[in-house]
Each structure stands twice: as structure tokens, then as C-alpha cells.
Write an enzyme that holds these catalytic residues in place. Sequence first.
Site, PDB file in Angstrom:
ATOM      1  N   THR A 124     -40.960 -17.161 -31.541  1.00  0.00           N
ATOM      2  CA  THR A 124     -41.070 -16.104 -30.534  1.00  0.00           C
ATOM      3  C   THR A 124     -42.192 -15.128 -30.869  1.00  0.00           C
ATOM      4  OG1 THR A 124     -39.945 -14.118 -29.727  1.00  0.00           O
ATOM      5  CG2 THR A 124     -39.203 -14.958 -31.824  1.00  0.00           C
ATOM      6  N   TYR A 148     -33.543 -10.222 -34.448  1.00  0.00           N
ATOM      7  CA  TYR A 148     -33.856 -11.510 -33.814  1.00  0.00           C
ATOM      8  C   TYR A 148     -35.209 -12.035 -34.316  1.00  0.00           C
ATOM      9  CZ  TYR A 148     -35.640 -14.533 -30.097  1.00  0.00           C
ATOM     10  OH  TYR A 148     -36.203 -15.568 -29.401  1.00  0.00           O
TER      11      TYR A 148
END
Length: 333
Positions: A124, A148
Amino acid sequence: MSSDISGQTIIVVGGAGYIGSHVCKALQASGAVPVTFDNLSSGHEHAVKYGPLIKVDLRDKAAILTSCGDYKDASAVVHLASSIEVGLGETDPAGFYNNNVIGAFHLLEAMRETGLNNLIFSSTCATYGDTDQMPLMEDQTQKPFSVYGKTKLAIEHMIQSYHKAYDLKYLTLRYFNAAGADESGEIGEEHDPETHLIPIALAAAAGLRAKMKLFGTDYDTPDGTCIRDYIHVNDIAQAHILGLSKFGQGLKAAEVNIGSGEGISNLEILKLIADVTGSSVPYDAAPRRNGDLTRLYADPGLAKELLGFTAQYSDPKTIIASAWNFHKRVWGL
Ligand code: UDP
């Protein structure tokens, strides 16, 4: 359609999820057989339409080893299964490290033991952290802000170490903001709870939720709201197809951004949603959300150079129209 990967079996960990189901559909269209490994904790059995489903949880080391052993002749593994909600990661880091990092470790170990040696990993743009250096290039310092992002970066590092020590071949794709849905309307974004901007704003425009919260209107951007790079889920799926064919052409190790290269603000998204749906989006300005970065958009140059990838469907209005098409069906509108 016949392609470089025609006839190959590809294990898709997280194939029942939003991106995973689109990857499986693209694999089937390329003549490959996608085998979904999924614990169905957030994915949907009804989204597994393009190949078999093996119910397995990455946190169960013995089970993932058995499943990899059953498919040890697969050409590659695509790993998309993870906890993804940025806000939840801040309050439940234990769950995130367990599911994401320990889960990935179990998968890598199972691959090593069974001789599965080609991996595409979903990472990501959240691994980069807050920086003014836009667009983001792959060699930008990675200092993730959210739990995350930290778990995804830990996995990136683990994969790099496995490459060095055990010769694992890998392609890490750093997605920007996945959005939109397949034009068939048969698969799309169905998170529960939903935390992403576009589906939440569509539900608000459709009158299915009262008012949405617009998190942060005091950012240092032209309209005060965050800027993101939305990439159509079918473009992401296509990047996987291109990546898989590169293993056959000698790809050894790479980290590549998958974005459109264009940044758009949250308020601009809400305006486009009003255009597409014909209804304005009711919202309240709310405080910033923990873990959010001001702006993120990709330099898509390396994806083009290395994979021959360019986004085809990622004009924001096209993305929103495709998501609306899917949600109208799901919501019975
Ligand atoms: N956002 C918002 N309200 C919502 C959901 C998201 O204002 O109900 C904002 C969020 O704070 C961020 C942007 O929309 O600035 C994109 O968030 P999303 O969760 O869709 O993706 P992320 O960038 O976190 O991966």
C-alpha cells in the site's frame, strides 16, 4: 482469452475479498485457474465465482501448509488477505500484527516448504508516510504513519529477506486507493463495516445513511480535504495479470506503485458523486481521522516501464459510475 498465463493455476489468498474477486475474474479471463484461499472473515463466498474456494485461515500455520501442499504445482501465489481499516488498526494493533504479519509469515513458510516460489504481494501507499514529495516514487523513504501501513511494511521487509536468503521471486504492488467495480455489476466493494469514502458517500447520496462525516477540512490542500489517488479495481487486477506473466520472463524482485498518478480531494469526490447519482451527498465536517495522511498520489512510471501497466478505467468519474452501478444492484435501487 489466451495469454502468457493461460493454463496456469494461481493461488489467490484473499480471493473472496474486494480486490481478490476482481483479480480472480481477470485470471479466469486470461485462461488461468484462480484457487481462492480465504477464511471468509471479511470476504464473501458469493464473490468466489471463478475457481475453487479453499477455506483456510492464515493464522493457522498447519492448515495453510496443508493447503499450499495441495496446490504445490501452482505457478504463483497472489497474497491479498489482510486487515485493512486504517482506523481499526490504531485501536487493535495486536489483531493487525497477528492477521497481517504473522499470517504472511505462515504463508511464506508454507511456500518455502512446498516449493512455491513466485509471489505477488498487495502492499500500500500507506507504507510511505507523510511527505511533501509528490508524486510518490518507489524509492521514497518508507515511514508509515498508521499501524496498517506498518504491518504492510513489515511484510515487505520479510519478503525481501526471503528473496535474499531463499531466492523467493516477488512483486510487491503498492496500491493507491482501490475503488470502483467490475462493469458486470456482479462483484464490487462490500466491506462490513464500510469505512471507505466512495461507498459511504454513495450510500449517503442514495439516502441509505443520514449524513456522512467528512474527516478533516483543515488540511493544507486547496479545499482543506485530503487528496488521494483512486485506481479502478479492474486496473489493479490487470496489474496482477501483467506481473504474473513477468515471472515467466525472469522477474526476480520488485516493488511497484499501482496508481493512476492523479490526486483528487475528498470534496471533489463528493461533487462527482452528486453528478453521477443526481443527488448531493449530505455530510458534516468532522475532525481528522487517526492515521490519515494529507496527500498521496503515485508516480506510475515504474509500473509502466517494468510491467507495461497504464491505468485504463481510473478516471474518477468512471470509477464512481462503476461503483454506483454495483451498489444500485446490491441496494435494490
Ligand atoms: N473519509 C471521510 N469520511 C468517511 C470515510 C473516509 O472523510 O466516511 C476520508 C478519509 O478520512 C480519507 C479519504 O476519505 O481522507 C479516503 O479514505 P478511505 O478510507 O476511503 O481510504 P484510505 O485513504 O484511508 O485508504
